[in-house]
Design an enzyme around this catalytic site. Sequence first.
Site, PDB file in Angstrom:
ATOM      1  N   CYS A  75      35.253  38.613  29.739  1.00  0.00           N
ATOM      2  CA  CYS A  75      36.449  38.089  29.060  1.00  0.00           C
ATOM      3  C   CYS A  75      36.883  36.858  29.859  1.00  0.00           C
ATOM      4  CB  CYS A  75      37.543  39.142  28.917  1.00  0.00           C
ATOM      5  SG  CYS A  75      38.170  39.838  30.455  1.00  0.00           S
ATOM      6  N   HIS A 108      26.969  50.134  46.809  1.00  0.00           N
ATOM      7  CA  HIS A 108      27.981  51.119  47.209  1.00  0.00           C
ATOM      8  C   HIS A 108      28.627  51.833  46.027  1.00  0.00           C
ATOM      9  CE1 HIS A 108      28.908  49.277  51.464  1.00  0.00           C
ATOM     10  NE2 HIS A 108      27.622  49.381  51.219  1.00  0.00           N
TER      11      HIS A 108
HETATM   12  C1  RB5 Z   1      42.260  36.225  26.331  1.00  0.00           C
HETATM   13  O1  RB5 Z   1      43.075  35.108  26.208  1.00  0.00           O
HETATM   14  C2  RB5 Z   1      42.294  36.747  27.753  1.00  0.00           C
HETATM   15  O2  RB5 Z   1      43.522  37.342  28.012  1.00  0.00           O
HETATM   16  C3  RB5 Z   1      41.156  37.712  27.975  1.00  0.00           C
HETATM   17  O3  RB5 Z   1      39.949  37.050  27.763  1.00  0.00           O
HETATM   18  C4  RB5 Z   1      41.039  38.333  29.340  1.00  0.00           C
HETATM   19  O4  RB5 Z   1      41.043  37.376  30.362  1.00  0.00           O
HETATM   20  C5  RB5 Z   1      41.942  39.463  29.625  1.00  0.00           C
HETATM   21  O5  RB5 Z   1      41.938  40.039  30.708  1.00  0.00           O
END
Ligand code: RB5
Length: 154
Positions: A75, A108
């Site tokens: 993400c 680990h």
């Molecule tokens: C999306 O904008 C962002 O919040 C997501 O990709 C991530 O970083 C969340 O932890």
Amino acid sequence: MNAPNTLLNQSFAIAADHGGFGLKQHLLDYLKSKNISNFIDLGTDSDKSVHFPDYAGKMVETIKSGKAQWGILICGTGLGMSIAANRHAGIYAALCHDTTTARLARQHNNANILAMGGRILGPTVAEDIVETFLHTAFLGDRYQDRIGMIDPGC
Ligand code: RB5
């Protein structure tokens, strides 16, 4: 105990939200260039905004069903994906920023998910992290005992 093998020949899945989409696509090209094809792409398929817990959920389901043995979640920061995935017993998602955290996550923690931040890492650093995660074996022994304390029965 014998240390289990590395993840090299085990099937895996890769998933990202919009914040990780660009890095995911880069890594797909990288993996193909290395003739690594034993993975499932769980999406997302564009940079259109989506919800990271949906993709963390798909990954957990894919691993728990045995369709993949391990996974890569991306993400924006890697934080949301790792938090969401780690709500599930038997899932050990490690947010890695460099090859040292990737190596120790395997040695680990026997991490079965590599989490990364698509807005944090450069593409070459991410490639090196994936390579390290793939090639490093769990050390077992006392580290296994500690993991057993997190998830008794798993
Ligand atoms: C999306 O904008 C962002 O919040 C997501 O990709 C991530 O970083 C969340 O932890």
